[in-house]
Design a protein around this motif. Structure first.
Motif, PDB file in Angstrom:
ATOM      1  N   CYS A  54     -14.813   7.185   2.253  1.00 54.65           N
ATOM      2  CA  CYS A  54     -13.500   6.981   1.635  1.00 54.65           C
ATOM      3  C   CYS A  54     -12.662   6.017   2.465  1.00 54.65           C
ATOM      4  CB  CYS A  54     -12.765   8.312   1.487  1.00 54.65           C
ATOM      5  SG  CYS A  54     -13.481   9.409   0.254  1.00 54.65           S
ATOM      6  N   ASN A  55     -12.679   6.195   3.779  1.00 52.15           N
ATOM      7  CA  ASN A  55     -11.919   5.296   4.652  1.00 52.15           C
ATOM      8  C   ASN A  55     -12.400   3.856   4.530  1.00 52.15           C
ATOM      9  OD1 ASN A  55     -10.121   7.166   5.732  1.00 52.15           O
ATOM     10  ND2 ASN A  55     -11.545   7.755   7.348  1.00 52.15           N
ATOM     11  N   GLU A  56     -13.718   3.660   4.490  1.00 58.13           N
ATOM     12  CA  GLU A  56     -14.273   2.311   4.341  1.00 58.13           C
ATOM     13  C   GLU A  56     -13.865   1.702   3.001  1.00 58.13           C
ATOM     14  OE1 GLU A  56     -18.499   2.491   4.934  1.00 58.13           O
ATOM     15  OE2 GLU A  56     -18.263   3.377   6.925  1.00 58.13           O
ATOM     16  N   THR A  57     -13.929   2.488   1.948  1.00 59.72           N
ATOM     17  CA  THR A  57     -13.562   2.007   0.622  1.00 59.72           C
ATOM     18  C   THR A  57     -12.091   1.610   0.585  1.00 59.72           C
ATOM     19  OG1 THR A  57     -15.225   3.416  -0.405  1.00 59.72           O
ATOM     20  CG2 THR A  57     -13.477   2.592  -1.830  1.00 59.72           C
ATOM     21  N   ILE A  58     -11.237   2.444   1.142  1.00 61.71           N
ATOM     22  CA  ILE A  58      -9.802   2.146   1.166  1.00 61.71           C
ATOM     23  C   ILE A  58      -9.528   0.900   1.994  1.00 61.71           C
ATOM     24  CG2 ILE A  58      -7.574   3.000   2.001  1.00 61.71           C
ATOM     25  CD1 ILE A  58      -8.576   5.823   1.118  1.00 61.71           C
ATOM     26  N   ASP A  59     -10.206   0.745   3.126  1.00 60.31           N
ATOM     27  CA  ASP A  59     -10.039  -0.455   3.951  1.00 60.31           C
ATOM     28  C   ASP A  59     -10.439  -1.711   3.189  1.00 60.31           C
ATOM     29  OD1 ASP A  59      -9.079   0.977   6.114  1.00 60.31           O
ATOM     30  OD2 ASP A  59     -11.007   0.984   7.189  1.00 60.31           O
ATOM     31  N   ARG A  60     -11.570  -1.644   2.468  1.00 58.67           N
ATOM     32  CA  ARG A  60     -12.009  -2.812   1.684  1.00 58.67           C
ATOM     33  C   ARG A  60     -10.978  -3.177   0.625  1.00 58.67           C
ATOM     34  NH1 ARG A  60     -17.127  -0.340   1.584  1.00 58.67           N
ATOM     35  NH2 ARG A  60     -16.746   0.337  -0.534  1.00 58.67           N
ATOM     36  N   VAL A  61     -10.434  -2.177  -0.043  1.00 56.92           N
ATOM     37  CA  VAL A  61      -9.443  -2.422  -1.091  1.00 56.92           C
ATOM     38  C   VAL A  61      -8.184  -3.028  -0.480  1.00 56.92           C
ATOM     39  CG1 VAL A  61      -7.915  -1.293  -2.759  1.00 56.92           C
ATOM     40  CG2 VAL A  61     -10.328  -0.666  -2.656  1.00 56.92           C
ATOM     41  N   LYS A  63      -7.933  -4.858   2.156  1.00 56.95           N
ATOM     42  CA  LYS A  63      -8.207  -6.242   2.535  1.00 56.95           C
ATOM     43  C   LYS A  63      -8.211  -7.154   1.310  1.00 56.95           C
ATOM     44  CE  LYS A  63     -10.626  -5.170   6.747  1.00 56.95           C
ATOM     45  NZ  LYS A  63     -11.892  -5.060   7.443  1.00 56.95           N
ATOM     46  N   LYS A  64      -8.691  -6.655   0.199  1.00 55.15           N
ATOM     47  CA  LYS A  64      -8.704  -7.454  -1.022  1.00 55.15           C
ATOM     48  C   LYS A  64      -7.292  -7.658  -1.562  1.00 55.15           C
ATOM     49  CE  LYS A  64     -13.284  -6.240  -2.691  1.00 55.15           C
ATOM     50  NZ  LYS A  64     -14.045  -5.556  -3.739  1.00 55.15           N
ATOM     51  N   VAL A  65      -6.412  -6.700  -1.297  1.00 58.61           N
ATOM     52  CA  VAL A  65      -5.055  -6.758  -1.822  1.00 58.61           C
ATOM     53  C   VAL A  65      -4.209  -7.752  -1.036  1.00 58.61           C
ATOM     54  CG1 VAL A  65      -2.946  -5.384  -2.132  1.00 58.61           C
ATOM     55  CG2 VAL A  65      -5.139  -4.449  -2.808  1.00 58.61           C
ATOM     56  N   LEU A  66      -4.568  -8.001   0.214  1.00 60.98           N
ATOM     57  CA  LEU A  66      -3.817  -8.963   1.014  1.00 60.98           C
ATOM     58  C   LEU A  66      -4.277 -10.384   0.681  1.00 60.98           C
ATOM     59  CD1 LEU A  66      -3.851  -7.204   4.478  1.00 60.98           C
ATOM     60  CD2 LEU A  66      -1.972  -7.297   2.853  1.00 60.98           C
ATOM     61  N   LYS A  67      -3.340 -11.316   0.658  1.00 61.57           N
ATOM     62  CA  LYS A  67      -3.702 -12.713   0.443  1.00 61.57           C
ATOM     63  C   LYS A  67      -2.945 -13.559   1.453  1.00 61.57           C
ATOM     64  CE  LYS A  67      -0.186 -13.965  -2.849  1.00 61.57           C
ATOM     65  NZ  LYS A  67       0.138 -14.699  -4.025  1.00 61.57           N
ATOM     66  N   ASN A  69      -0.580 -16.447   2.851  1.00 60.12           N
ATOM     67  CA  ASN A  69       0.529 -17.261   2.367  1.00 60.12           C
ATOM     68  C   ASN A  69       0.408 -18.663   2.938  1.00 60.12           C
ATOM     69  OD1 ASN A  69       1.569 -17.236   4.995  1.00 60.12           O
ATOM     70  ND2 ASN A  69       2.950 -15.539   4.584  1.00 60.12           N
ATOM     71  N   GLU A  70       1.317 -19.550   2.599  1.00 63.21           N
ATOM     72  CA  GLU A  70       1.206 -20.954   3.019  1.00 63.21           C
ATOM     73  C   GLU A  70       1.365 -21.150   4.514  1.00 63.21           C
ATOM     74  OE1 GLU A  70       5.718 -22.170   1.763  1.00 63.21           O
ATOM     75  OE2 GLU A  70       4.166 -21.979   0.240  1.00 63.21           O
ATOM     76  N   ASP A  71       1.956 -20.178   5.220  1.00 61.60           N
ATOM     77  CA  ASP A  71       2.111 -20.279   6.668  1.00 61.60           C
ATOM     78  C   ASP A  71       0.915 -19.700   7.409  1.00 61.60           C
ATOM     79  OD1 ASP A  71       4.661 -21.403   6.323  1.00 61.60           O
ATOM     80  OD2 ASP A  71       5.587 -19.401   6.264  1.00 61.60           O
ATOM     81  N   GLY A  72      -0.073 -19.250   6.702  1.00 62.96           N
ATOM     82  CA  GLY A  72      -1.240 -18.654   7.340  1.00 62.96           C
ATOM     83  C   GLY A  72      -1.117 -17.161   7.562  1.00 62.96           C
ATOM     84  N   GLY A  73       0.004 -16.597   7.161  1.00 61.07           N
ATOM     85  CA  GLY A  73       0.184 -15.156   7.280  1.00 61.07           C
ATOM     86  C   GLY A  73      -0.372 -14.439   6.078  1.00 61.07           C
ATOM     87  N   LEU A  74      -0.348 -13.166   6.129  1.00 63.73           N
ATOM     88  CA  LEU A  74      -0.858 -12.375   5.016  1.00 63.73           C
ATOM     89  C   LEU A  74       0.275 -11.739   4.243  1.00 63.73           C
ATOM     90  CD1 LEU A  74      -3.889 -10.579   6.701  1.00 63.73           C
ATOM     91  CD2 LEU A  74      -3.951 -12.520   5.154  1.00 63.73           C
ATOM     92  N   ASP A  75       0.205 -11.823   2.951  1.00 60.32           N
ATOM     93  CA  ASP A  75       1.169 -11.166   2.057  1.00 60.32           C
ATOM     94  C   ASP A  75       0.426 -10.161   1.196  1.00 60.32           C
ATOM     95  OD1 ASP A  75       3.352 -12.732   2.867  1.00 60.32           O
ATOM     96  OD2 ASP A  75       2.878 -14.302   1.403  1.00 60.32           O
ATOM     97  N   GLU A  76       1.151  -9.131   0.814  1.00 61.50           N
ATOM     98  CA  GLU A  76       0.538  -8.178  -0.117  1.00 61.50           C
ATOM     99  C   GLU A  76       0.486  -8.813  -1.492  1.00 61.50           C
ATOM    100  OE1 GLU A  76       1.917  -4.174  -0.116  1.00 61.50           O
ATOM    101  OE2 GLU A  76       2.227  -4.187   2.036  1.00 61.50           O
ATOM    102  N   PHE A  77      -0.565  -8.521  -2.204  1.00 67.25           N
ATOM    103  CA  PHE A  77      -0.781  -9.070  -3.530  1.00 67.25           C
ATOM    104  C   PHE A  77       0.023  -8.299  -4.525  1.00 67.25           C
ATOM    105  CE2 PHE A  77      -3.427  -9.302  -7.420  1.00 67.25           C
ATOM    106  CZ  PHE A  77      -3.282 -10.654  -7.647  1.00 67.25           C
TER     107      PHE A  77
END
Length: 77
Positions: A54-61, A63-67, A69-77
């Protein structure tokens, strides 16, 4: 040994909801008074493996939800 690997593959194919349902089942088994020490140890290990999945599945999800941004940072999708 082959049976254990078969069970691991089966658990990996579970959806998150199915894994949570099986964890509930494990908890129910552990709460029964007529469970042996060996059975309780086996159920505990099964539950811990399901929790790890479950922890692995949640971690994968997550990571997929983050994208990026133009500054190289991560934003939530």
């Amino acid at each position: 040994m082959a049976k254990k690997k078969e069970e691991e593959k089966k658990e990996q194919a579970l959806s998150l909801e199915e894994a949570f349902a099986q964890i509930e089942e494990v908890i129910g088994q552990l709460e029964t008074e007529d469970i042996t020490l060996e059975q309780s140890f086996a159920e505990y290990n099964r539950g811990m493996a399901l929790l790890a999945q479950c922890n692995e599945t949640i971690d994968r999800v997550e990571k997929k939800v983050l994208k990026m941004n133009e500054d190289g940072g991560l934003d939530e999708f």
